[in-house]
Design an enzyme around this catalytic site. Structure first.
Site, PDB file in Angstrom:
ATOM      1  N   LYS A  48     -13.366   0.117  15.555  1.00 40.00           N
ATOM      2  CA  LYS A  48     -12.446  -0.679  15.561  1.00 40.00           C
ATOM      3  C   LYS A  48     -11.670  -0.851  17.054  1.00 40.00           C
ATOM      4  O   LYS A  48     -11.211  -1.344  17.448  1.00 40.00           O
ATOM      5  CB  LYS A  48     -11.038  -0.025  14.347  1.00 40.00           C
ATOM      6  CG  LYS A  48     -11.172  -0.662  13.264  1.00 40.00           C
ATOM      7  CD  LYS A  48     -10.116   0.049  11.621  1.00 40.00           C
ATOM      8  CE  LYS A  48     -10.944   0.102  10.850  1.00 40.00           C
ATOM      9  NZ  LYS A  48     -10.034   0.550  10.009  1.00 40.00           N
ATOM     10  N   LYS A  85       9.554 -17.090 -10.677  1.00 38.51           N
ATOM     11  CA  LYS A  85       8.281 -15.786 -11.345  1.00 38.51           C
ATOM     12  C   LYS A  85       7.450 -16.330 -11.892  1.00 38.51           C
ATOM     13  O   LYS A  85       7.391 -17.628 -12.887  1.00 38.51           O
ATOM     14  CB  LYS A  85       9.199 -15.532 -11.878  1.00 38.51           C
ATOM     15  CG  LYS A  85       8.840 -13.591 -12.759  1.00 38.51           C
ATOM     16  CD  LYS A  85       9.481 -13.068 -13.460  1.00 38.51           C
ATOM     17  CE  LYS A  85       8.540 -11.810 -14.056  1.00 38.51           C
ATOM     18  NZ  LYS A  85       9.720 -11.569 -14.902  1.00 38.51           N
ATOM     19  N   LYS A 107     -10.931  -4.241  18.388  1.00 39.24           N
ATOM     20  CA  LYS A 107      -8.722  -4.059  19.519  1.00 39.24           C
ATOM     21  C   LYS A 107      -8.309  -3.844  20.767  1.00 39.24           C
ATOM     22  O   LYS A 107      -7.406  -3.849  20.982  1.00 39.24           O
ATOM     23  CB  LYS A 107      -8.440  -3.311  18.138  1.00 39.24           C
ATOM     24  CG  LYS A 107      -8.902  -4.221  16.476  1.00 39.24           C
ATOM     25  CD  LYS A 107      -8.005  -3.370  15.205  1.00 39.24           C
ATOM     26  CE  LYS A 107      -8.658  -3.722  14.420  1.00 39.24           C
ATOM     27  NZ  LYS A 107      -6.696  -3.667  12.910  1.00 39.24           N
ATOM     28  N   ASP A 121      -4.141  -6.470   5.587  1.00 37.55           N
ATOM     29  CA  ASP A 121      -5.264  -7.451   5.582  1.00 37.55           C
ATOM     30  C   ASP A 121      -5.016  -8.917   5.011  1.00 37.55           C
ATOM     31  O   ASP A 121      -4.892  -9.630   6.179  1.00 37.55           O
ATOM     32  CB  ASP A 121      -6.090  -6.974   5.300  1.00 37.55           C
ATOM     33  CG  ASP A 121      -6.224  -5.545   6.057  1.00 37.55           C
ATOM     34  OD1 ASP A 121      -6.211  -4.936   7.352  1.00 37.55           O
ATOM     35  OD2 ASP A 121      -6.973  -4.747   5.379  1.00 37.55           O
ATOM     36  N   ASN A 179       0.647  -0.769  -0.214  1.00 35.86           N
ATOM     37  CA  ASN A 179      -0.240   0.086   0.084  1.00 35.86           C
ATOM     38  C   ASN A 179       0.635   1.108   0.394  1.00 35.86           C
ATOM     39  O   ASN A 179       1.842   1.165  -0.077  1.00 35.86           O
ATOM     40  CB  ASN A 179      -0.683   0.027   1.050  1.00 35.86           C
ATOM     41  CG  ASN A 179      -0.381   0.060   2.894  1.00 35.86           C
ATOM     42  OD1 ASN A 179       0.546   0.814   2.696  1.00 35.86           O
ATOM     43  ND2 ASN A 179      -0.412  -0.811   3.230  1.00 35.86           N
TER      44      ASN A 179
HETATM   45  O1  C5P Z   1      -8.830  -2.842  10.803  1.00 34.52           O
HETATM   46  P1  C5P Z   1      -7.579  -2.026  10.365  1.00 34.52           P
HETATM   47  O2  C5P Z   1      -6.651  -2.576   9.629  1.00 34.52           O
HETATM   48  O3  C5P Z   1      -8.714  -0.261   9.739  1.00 34.52           O
HETATM   49  O4  C5P Z   1      -6.733  -1.563  11.537  1.00 34.52           O
HETATM   50  C1  C5P Z   1      -5.940   0.293  11.216  1.00 34.52           C
HETATM   51  C2  C5P Z   1      -5.010  -0.179  13.186  1.00 34.52           C
HETATM   52  O5  C5P Z   1      -4.850  -1.805  13.332  1.00 34.52           O
HETATM   53  C3  C5P Z   1      -3.489   0.616  12.519  1.00 34.52           C
HETATM   54  O6  C5P Z   1      -3.593   0.597  14.078  1.00 34.52           O
HETATM   55  C4  C5P Z   1      -2.906  -0.666  12.155  1.00 34.52           C
HETATM   56  O7  C5P Z   1      -1.374  -0.374  12.403  1.00 34.52           O
HETATM   57  C5  C5P Z   1      -3.668  -1.967  12.766  1.00 34.52           C
HETATM   58  N1  C5P Z   1      -3.382  -3.459  12.425  1.00 34.52           N
HETATM   59  C6  C5P Z   1      -2.167  -3.838  13.105  1.00 34.52           C
HETATM   60  N2  C5P Z   1      -2.654  -5.322  11.713  1.00 34.52           N
HETATM   61  C7  C5P Z   1      -2.999  -5.469  11.366  1.00 34.52           C
HETATM   62  C8  C5P Z   1      -3.834  -4.290  10.360  1.00 34.52           C
HETATM   63  C9  C5P Z   1      -3.858  -4.026  11.403  1.00 34.52           C
HETATM   64  O8  C5P Z   1      -2.010  -3.928  13.585  1.00 34.52           O
HETATM   65  N3  C5P Z   1      -2.966  -7.141  10.414  1.00 34.52           N
END
Ligand code: C5P
Length: 398
Positions: free
Chosen positions: A336, A288, A340, A278, A209
């Site tokens: 979130k 490759k 979390k 994600d 990204n």
């Molecule tokens: O769910 P989302 O990706 O939008 O959440 C963002 C937050 O979660 C950020 O603080 C990001 O650093 C953390 N995050 C993480 N591990 C992931 C996805 C997101 O620590 N796999």
């Protein structure tokens, strides 16, 4: 602004010495207690009385003259100073300090100082570029002495080049920056994730990204400035990590997850700024992948959510996350925060100009566990970082 601060201005013998008069005047107007030490050569350019009339303190020009105030003797100014600014700093004083020579009041005071020392070099451009002078500057900088870059332009000697005394206004801004530093994170350990992750498809391709790492690096830098021990777990970025941090470079989300989970226990504050992918490829091709049909499908599987995993085990550590959104900013961020188990989430709408990926500014909202929120105007990522750290402390104390 500088009330209660003692600033010692060391004036050396260069034509820019007259500009130090304005510097002293500005520092005084900001409320600092300003003391001036002049070298023997500086006195040939500007009369000590000029400085004395502005700073309302005796001006020191000779190490062996009678003390004019009970506490002004030898190195007492060195102990009292919150900052020593050497402006203009000649090649001579830089060379003397780099060589450990203390043969007059200014060099003695610098040598005995506990405070930061800022050199503002001003000299002929060839002198400034001289490898001996540059070597001395590098040596002193590596020892923690601070240097301002001279301006480039027409100089008193008639040449055009780098070596001009910066504007007194710019010097004062620099001084304010040094003196306003807090040390409220001393003794605290903070773990920061930053940057993107890369999820390999084959040996030459990956999914990633646009994260630049700037926001996470700004949090790490701000925490270091405030005295914290900082571990920065960073995905691949093109910026330099702040010096003083323990830096661990990772590539994929799994690498980042492993690194964070291995070390989070010894940290007090966990700030998850990384834009972690994600999903990753269900299987990574060892060679490759060749171009073939019109369509190509990659199967993805879910990555661990580092922040969410930390939320389960965090105990009384403060956990802060980020929420980069393109729509329904507040609802998504609040969801979130709850799912979390974060203490605070920093929500930013990455579609707004001046916010999000790549840029040096951000526009964010803080949402806290108790439902309260703070809306911040557009500000530099450094300033956002400091505001986050301010809030973390208030959560920790609450
Ligand atoms: O769910 P989302 O990706 O939008 O959440 C963002 C937050 O979660 C950020 O603080 C990001 O650093 C953390 N995050 C993480 N591990 C992931 C996805 C997101 O620590 N796999």
């Amino acid at each position: 602004m500088l009330k209660g601060k003692t600033v010692v201005v060391g004036v050396c013998g260069g034509i820019a010495a007259y500009k130090a008069v304005e510097l002293v005047s500005r520092l005084k107007k900001l409320g600092a207690d300003v003391h001036v030490i002049m070298t023997a050569n500086a006195v040939k350019f500007v009369a000590p009385l000029t400085f004395r009339s502005i700073c309302h303190n005796p001006v020191i020009t000779d190490m062996f003259e009678e003390p004019k105030m009970w506490d002004i003797q030898h190195v007492s100014l060195a102990q009292k100073a919150d900052l020593i600014v050497v402006a203009p700093a000649t090649a001579n004083i830089i060379g003397k300090v780099a060589g450990g020579i203390a043969d007059d009041m200014l060099s003695t005071t610098i040598m005995a100082a506990n405070s930061p020392v800022l050199f503002v070099p001003a000299m002929n451009d060839k002198m400034y570029e001289n490898p001996i002078v540059q070597g001395n500057i590098n040596r002193l900088a590596s020892l923690g002495y601070l240097f301002m870059e001279p301006d480039t332009g027409l100089m008193a000697c008639g040449t055009n080049g780098k070596g001009r005394f910066p504007s007194p206004e710019a010097i004062v801004d620099y001084v304010k920056g040094i003196l306003s530093k807090k040390s409220d994170y001393e003794g605290l350990r903070i773990l920061v994730t930053a940057g993107p992750t890369r999820e390999p498809i084959d040996p030459v391709r990956y999914i990633s990204n646009h994260s630049s790492g700037k926001m996470g690096y700004a949090v790490a830098k701000a925490a270091l400035e405030r005295g914290a021990f900082v571990k920065l777990v960073t995905g691949p970025v093109n910026i330099t990590p702040p010096s003083g941090a323990e830096v661990v470079c990772v590539t994929s989300a799994i690498d980042m997850y492993n690194e964070v989970m291995k070390s989070y226990e010894s940290f007090d504050v966990l700030v998850m700024v990384a834009a972690v992918a994600d999903y990753r490829c269900a299987s990574v091709s060892e060679s490759k992948i060749k171009k073939s049909g019109d369509r190509f499908t990659v199967e993805l599987v879910k990555n661990p959510d580092i922040a969410a995993e930390l939320g389960k085990v965090k105990g009384d550590r403060v956990l802060v996350g980020f929420s980069a959104e393109t729509d329904n900013l507040l609802e998504n961020a609040a969801l979130k925060l709850a799912s979390k188990n974060m203490d605070m989430i920093v929500a930013n709408d990455v579609t707004v100009e001046g916010a999000g990926f790549g840029v040096d500014t951000n526009i964010v909202k803080f949402i806290k566990r108790d439902g309260s929120s703070i809306d911040l105007p557009i500000m530099s990522k450094e300033d956002v970082a400091h505001r986050i750290l301010d809030e973390v402390l208030s959560i920790g104390k609450g």
